[in-house]
Design an enzyme around this catalytic site. Structure first.
Site, PDB file in Angstrom:
ATOM      1  N   LYS A  46      29.496 -96.925 128.853  1.00 31.57           N
ATOM      2  CA  LYS A  46      30.681 -97.776 128.682  1.00 31.57           C
ATOM      3  C   LYS A  46      30.489 -99.123 129.375  1.00 31.57           C
ATOM      4  O   LYS A  46      29.571 -99.271 130.196  1.00 31.57           O
ATOM      5  CB  LYS A  46      31.890 -97.048 129.250  1.00 31.57           C
ATOM      6  CG  LYS A  46      31.735 -96.702 130.722  1.00 31.57           C
ATOM      7  CD  LYS A  46      32.769 -95.686 131.177  1.00 31.57           C
ATOM      8  CE  LYS A  46      32.595 -95.400 132.659  1.00 31.57           C
ATOM      9  NZ  LYS A  46      33.550 -94.402 133.129  1.00 31.57           N
ATOM     10  N   ARG A 145      45.163 -89.372 135.641  1.00 29.32           N
ATOM     11  CA  ARG A 145      44.756 -90.588 134.942  1.00 29.32           C
ATOM     12  C   ARG A 145      44.663 -90.321 133.442  1.00 29.32           C
ATOM     13  O   ARG A 145      45.337 -90.947 132.644  1.00 29.32           O
ATOM     14  CB  ARG A 145      43.399 -91.045 135.523  1.00 29.32           C
ATOM     15  CG  ARG A 145      42.959 -92.390 135.082  1.00 29.32           C
ATOM     16  CD  ARG A 145      41.652 -92.781 135.733  1.00 29.32           C
ATOM     17  NE  ARG A 145      40.518 -92.000 135.245  1.00 29.32           N
ATOM     18  CZ  ARG A 145      39.243 -92.350 135.389  1.00 29.32           C
ATOM     19  NH1 ARG A 145      38.922 -93.452 136.036  1.00 29.32           N
ATOM     20  NH2 ARG A 145      38.281 -91.601 134.915  1.00 29.32           N
ATOM     21  N   TYR A 267      33.574-126.750 148.308  1.00 29.61           N
ATOM     22  CA  TYR A 267      35.036-126.915 148.211  1.00 29.61           C
ATOM     23  C   TYR A 267      35.708-126.524 149.526  1.00 29.61           C
ATOM     24  O   TYR A 267      35.354-125.499 150.130  1.00 29.61           O
ATOM     25  CB  TYR A 267      35.598-126.013 147.106  1.00 29.61           C
ATOM     26  CG  TYR A 267      35.315-126.516 145.715  1.00 29.61           C
ATOM     27  CD1 TYR A 267      35.863-127.714 145.253  1.00 29.61           C
ATOM     28  CD2 TYR A 267      34.519-125.777 144.846  1.00 29.61           C
ATOM     29  CE1 TYR A 267      35.607-128.164 143.968  1.00 29.61           C
ATOM     30  CE2 TYR A 267      34.268-126.216 143.554  1.00 29.61           C
ATOM     31  CZ  TYR A 267      34.817-127.416 143.123  1.00 29.61           C
ATOM     32  OH  TYR A 267      34.568-127.861 141.859  1.00 29.61           O
ATOM     33  N   MET A 315      31.997-122.007 140.751  1.00 27.86           N
ATOM     34  CA  MET A 315      31.861-121.326 139.464  1.00 27.86           C
ATOM     35  C   MET A 315      30.397-121.215 139.034  1.00 27.86           C
ATOM     36  O   MET A 315      29.950-120.183 138.540  1.00 27.86           O
ATOM     37  CB  MET A 315      32.652-122.085 138.388  1.00 27.86           C
ATOM     38  CG  MET A 315      32.628-121.396 137.037  1.00 27.86           C
ATOM     39  SD  MET A 315      33.388-122.388 135.743  1.00 27.86           S
ATOM     40  CE  MET A 315      35.088-122.379 136.279  1.00 27.86           C
TER      41      MET A 315
HETATM   42  C1  LIG Z   1      32.789 -93.591 133.941  1.00 25.72           C
HETATM   43  C2  LIG Z   1      32.922 -92.157 133.760  1.00 25.72           C
HETATM   44  C3  LIG Z   1      31.799 -91.330 133.966  1.00 25.72           C
HETATM   45  C4  LIG Z   1      30.539 -91.831 134.632  1.00 25.72           C
HETATM   46  O1  LIG Z   1      30.804 -91.931 136.006  1.00 25.72           O
HETATM   47  P1  LIG Z   1      29.708 -92.377 137.087  1.00 25.72           P
HETATM   48  O2  LIG Z   1      30.391 -92.261 138.387  1.00 25.72           O
HETATM   49  O3  LIG Z   1      29.358 -93.793 136.748  1.00 25.72           O
HETATM   50  O4  LIG Z   1      28.551 -91.476 136.935  1.00 25.72           O
HETATM   51  C5  LIG Z   1      31.914 -90.001 133.636  1.00 25.72           C
HETATM   52  N1  LIG Z   1      33.072 -89.482 133.139  1.00 25.72           N
HETATM   53  C6  LIG Z   1      34.167 -90.237 132.966  1.00 25.72           C
HETATM   54  C7  LIG Z   1      35.406 -89.616 132.448  1.00 25.72           C
HETATM   55  C8  LIG Z   1      34.147 -91.589 133.282  1.00 25.72           C
HETATM   56  O5  LIG Z   1      35.243 -92.332 133.134  1.00 25.72           O
END
Ligand SMILES: *Cc1c(COP(=O)(O)O)cnc(C)c1O
Length: 386
Positions: A46, A145, A267, A315
């Site tokens: 992801k 969650r 800055y 930046m």
């Molecule tokens: C992001 C995520 C993972 C991977 O987690 P890591 O800590 O990066 O290994 C696995 N399962 C779910 C549901 C996630 O959201």
């Protein structure tokens, strides 16, 4: 990192992200070997594979034998589908918005169903199209969650009909404190998850992400889902990092000067020199993922020497102080490391008051991304068939 490389992005960029795909594959094999068969090891890709580039990372992992890929959003799944073998399973962790169901079905993506209403919507689609649709069912074991509450899971387990419509590949849950092995929540979440999986006997399970893999076999289930550890982030923060570094981030020096006592930098003129100070301006800034917090606490490195960032991060640039004798060796066109052998992703993150995950996913689009991958040995035909 001197292997043949494949380049995308901007070859004249001010900063370069080097991704070692062989180290990535090595990390995948290490995790896979910790997860004993029949459990398998997938990969979380992801957020553009944690900022490193989904396409290159997905292909390298598939070549290393990975066939289960986790993304968060449908758009990431559609991109992954284009670059992975058709046999690869791609799971959408955040579930499907109603208007994305058709795209997911056509592309053969597997949604994670996180609520009873999502189970119902995906079942209706299966009924309408007269085919059993694949899915993963997520249970909330304590993180509040994503996922069905244990009560909703019980309601579903005792309900008729939906099993003919949905092919539930895995029951999954996610651990909140897996990076703290002594945390009581780990055992509590495992117990809560097991109580639910017993209601769905025969369906494989998925629980561990990177740190969960290091909690031991009880946590492995049938499919692990590591992300961070693949990319070199330490999954066991209380111990030495067992993973190989995958990422190097370097920035070009574009100006050098020496300021005298009382001279100030950047800055707000937050830094004022107390002695004559050699400075180098680097062509990287917060637009590239260098947090402004590092203006007080960050360093770049040259030849194992820490060069402190002085003044605020801009930046497009940061300024570092370059003590002697390094000042003699650094000139315009030199490259300094921000992430590399002297400063891991995790230590940069610590200096910025965050975690490696946020550092990697915050890397900007303007970096020149270089992918290292040694040419694979070609086996003679007879051996290759085995
Ligand atoms: C992001 C995520 C993972 C991977 O987690 P890591 O800590 O990066 O290994 C696995 N399962 C779910 C549901 C996630 O959201």
């Amino acid at each position: 990192m001197d292997a043949p490389s494949h380049r995308i992005g901007l070859p004249h960029a001010g900063a370069r992200l080097t991704v070692d795909l062989d180290a990535l594959a090595g990390n995948y094999r290490l995790l896979r070997d910790k997860v004993k068969p029949p459990a398998r090891c997938g990969a979380a890709i992801k957020a553009d594979a944690y900022g490193l580039g989904l396409v290159h990372v997905a292909r390298a992992l598939a070549a290393a034998g990975c066939s289960d890929f986790f993304v968060a959003h449908i758009g990431e799944g559609l991109l992954a589908r284009q670059c992975l073998p058709t046999s690869a399973a791609i799971y959408i962790l955040n579930g499907l918005p109603r208007d994305a169901e058709a795209d997911a079905e056509v592309a053969g993506l597997t949604p994670v169903l996180n609520s009873l209403s999502q189970v119902e919507a995906w079942s209706r689609r299966a009924q309408k199209h007269r085919r059993r649709l694949p899915a993963v069912l997520q249970i909330d074991s304590g993180m509040s969650r994503f996922g069905l509450s244990p009560d909703d899971a019980l309601r579903l387990a005792t309900r008729d009909g939906w099993r003919d419509l949905l092919d539930i590949r895995y029951i999954m849950s996610h651990l909140a404190c897996a990076d703290e092995p002594g945390h009581r929540a780990n055992a509590e979440q495992l117990a809560s998850f097991r109580a639910v999986t017993r209601l769905f006997r025969g369906i494989p399970t998925s629980l561990a992400s990177s740190s969960g893999i290091f909690l031991g076999h009880d946590y492995h289930g049938h499919l692990a889902r590591p992300g961070a550890a693949l990319y070199g982030i330490n999954p066991v923060p209380l111990q030495p990092n067992p993973m190989q570094p995958v990422v190097q981030l370097s920035a070009r020096v574009v100006q050098k000067r020496t300021i005298s006592v009382g001279g100030s930098v950047g800055y707000g003129m937050e830094f004022t020199a107390e002695r004559p100070t050699a400075l180098a301006t680097l062509s990287i800034g917060y637009a590239d993922g260098i947090s402004r917090v590092l203006g007080r606490s960050g360093c770049a490195y040259f030849n194992q020497q820490a060069l402190p960032i002085v003044g605020r991060v801009s930046m497009d640039s940061v300024v570092v102080a370059v003590p002697e004798p390094i000042a003699q060796m650094v000139d315009e066109e030199s490259w300094l490391d921000i992430i590399g052998p002297d400063q891991s992703v995790d230590s940069l993150a610590r200096a910025a008051g965050t975690i490696g995950y946020e550092v990697l996913t915050g890397l900007g689009v303007r970096l020149d991304r270089v992918y290292l991958q040694r040419p694979h040995e070609v086996l003679p035909p007879v051996l290759a068939r085995n």
